[in-house]
Motif scaffolding. Structure first.
Motif: not given
Length: 516
Positions: A429, A433, A463-464, A466-468
């Motif tokens: 991942w 990115w 992104f760092c 909110c996506f996890n």
């Protein structure tokens, strides 16, 4: 009380007074407390390579949040502050101090502090967080590798073992002085732009070779010393922006970090409002977001007054009384046709920059193409090793990368990765990115990761986090340095749950990052 005694009068200097109040509040709210002599520092243990601004600041964040650090500095204690310890006394910030508050505790007295003020703030930070007892000088790092537990060893095991590494070697190393024809024939003195303190320029004609930030430093020195005339010999035009907080901040907020269909607006405004009658000096083909601009309001006035002259040219050779050049007209590129001319002068300053420090001490797995620096996750993390953060040493050009938000966020992302295995991205991942960012910046006239801006860091952060979902609890800590105790308690609960169901996510193939 000392701080308040040095504050500006709110009636005579309302903006500077407000700036100082804001700095005081940011210090109180965002600065982590330094450890007391009795504080027992916890793991992870971090190795910080380099004692410049980024190294000292990131180490202060680590230790302020309760983790032990050790700084490895290749030079002596005189090198505290990195490149700022090597430049002239007359040098100052070329970007507004709003964006150069490299730690929340920094207290600037004005918008563009000089070299001595900057070094003073770095050393205060170094002592305040007890880093003077955790710095090993005269220790160049030549080798970084992992033991069988995944812990990092710097040079050899005698230096200890570390759970994470921050490479903070910067982008400026030894002064770069190219050998040009006829240098031995020149009758005057030749100096590098970083070695002007104590030199005499009173009443002399100074020739500056180079047209970047180092040339501006040389011009500042010449002004301070009372030089009669300064010639700046530049191979190509470079954007110059005024020393103005509004300009600096707006340009730093370019979300794409590249030229866009709207970039003509700031470029047009600069030509009309700042260059004015000197628009010939503005780059014709190069956009403002393709290179790091120079920041100085005095350059134009010096040229208008006749005290300085900007010469677009190629250097042919040195002669006894100056430098022979090929002067070119606007629009004619380097090496193109022009007029041969001798620029006469008493002294020459080589504003030719610095050698770039090498990252070759990192493991070979950090250089596997196409994911070699600067093509890293978030621009700083090698995809194979989320326990390494190369802060401020991979990019080539940027506007405002040495700030509280920038250094603090990247340091705290590393701490999050080390403390919480569920937040740690897999190499797969991390590489995706990099691929995504390369795609988003496919139209960039420079490399996708070559030019960084502040707002680009913001969308990285979005992104760092909110996506996890497992990173949500870390949001306030990563972005502001707040609430570290709560997410860490949640991590311990998650560990008990994982252990109870027989899951072990503390290991990553090839990079454990941290061992408990």
């Amino acid at each position: 009380m000392a701080f308040f005694s040095e504050m500006y009068n709110p009636i005579l200097h309302p903006l500077l007074f407000a700036f100082q109040v804001v700095q005081w509040l940011l210090d109180k709210i965002l600065s982590p407390n330094p450890p007391t002599p009795k504080t027992r520092l916890d793991r992870p243990r971090i190795a910080v390579i380099g004692a410049g601004i980024t190294g000292v600041t990131s180490a202060a964040h680590c230790i302020g949040h309760g983790f032990d650090v050790k700084i490895f500095e290749a030079g002596s204690e005189a090198n505290i502050g990195g490149i700022w310890s090597k430049v002239n006394n007359t040098s100052g910030l070329q970007i507004h101090s709003l964006m150069y508050r490299f730690h929340p505790s920094v207290q600037w007295k004005g918008g563009y502090p000089n070299r001595d003020q900057i070094i003073s703030q770095v050393r205060q930070l170094w002592h305040h967080y007890g880093l003077h007892t955790r710095t090993k000088f005269n220790t160049p790092v030549t080798h970084l590798y992992q033991d069988h537990h995944g812990r990092w060893i710097v040079n050899d095991p005698s230096n200890g073992r570390f759970d994470g590494v921050i490479s903070a070697i910067g982008t400026c190393g030894a002064p770069k002085i190219p050998r040009l024809p006829g240098m031995d024939a020149f009758g005057g003195k030749i100096h590098h732009s970083s070695d002007l303190t104590g030199k005499s320029a009173q009443g002399k004609t100074m020739i500056v070779i180079g047209g970047g930030a180092s040339a501006v430093e040389a011009l500042e020195f010449a002004t301070e010393e009372g030089a009669e005339k300064v010639y700046i010999l530049a191979r190509s035009e470079k954007w110059i922006i005024p020393r103005n907080a509004v300009w600096n901040v707006l340009l730093a907020l370019n979300i794409f970090g590249q030229e866009t269909f709207l970039s003509w607006i700031p470029e047009m405004l600069l030509r009309k409002l700042f260059y004015r009658d000197l628009q010939d000096l503005a780059p014709a083909e190069k956009g403002i977001f393709t290179d790091t601009p120079m920041v100085n309001s005095e350059v134009m006035e010096k040229i208008r007054s006749g005290k300085a002259e900007w010469v677009r040219c190629d250097i042919r050779r040195f002669v006894e009384n100056g430098v022979e050049v090929n002067r070119r007209e606007k629009g004619v590129g380097p090496g193109g046709p022009g007029q041969r001319e001798v620029i006469r002068g008493d002294m020459v300053v080589m504003a030719t920059g610095y050698e770039r420090p090498k990252l070759d001490f990192l493991p070979g797995s950090c250089f596997r193409k196409p994911y070699a620096p600067p093509n890293y996750y978030l621009g700083m993390f090698p995809p194979e090793h989320p326990s390494i953060s190369c802060i401020n040493c991979t990019y080539k050009n940027a506007i405002g990368t040495v700030g509280n938000w920038h250094i603090g966020i990247y340091t705290r992302i590393l701490l999050m990765f080390l403390v919480d295995p569920l937040t740690r991205p897999s190499p797969f991942w991390m590489k995706r990115w990099v691929d995504m960012t390369r795609l988003l910046k496919v139209a960039s006239p420079v490399g996708p990761f070559d030019f960084f801006t502040y707002l680009e860091l913001v969308w990285w952060f979005v992104f760092c986090i909110c996506f996890n979902p497992f990173r949500w609890k870390w949001a306030l800590f990563v972005f502001f340095g707040l609430g570290f105790v709560l997410p860490r308690r949640v991590v311990k609960i998650e560990e008990r749950i994982r252990n109870g169901v027989g899951l072990n996510w503390d290991r990553r193939p090839g990079d454990a990052g941290i061992s408990y």
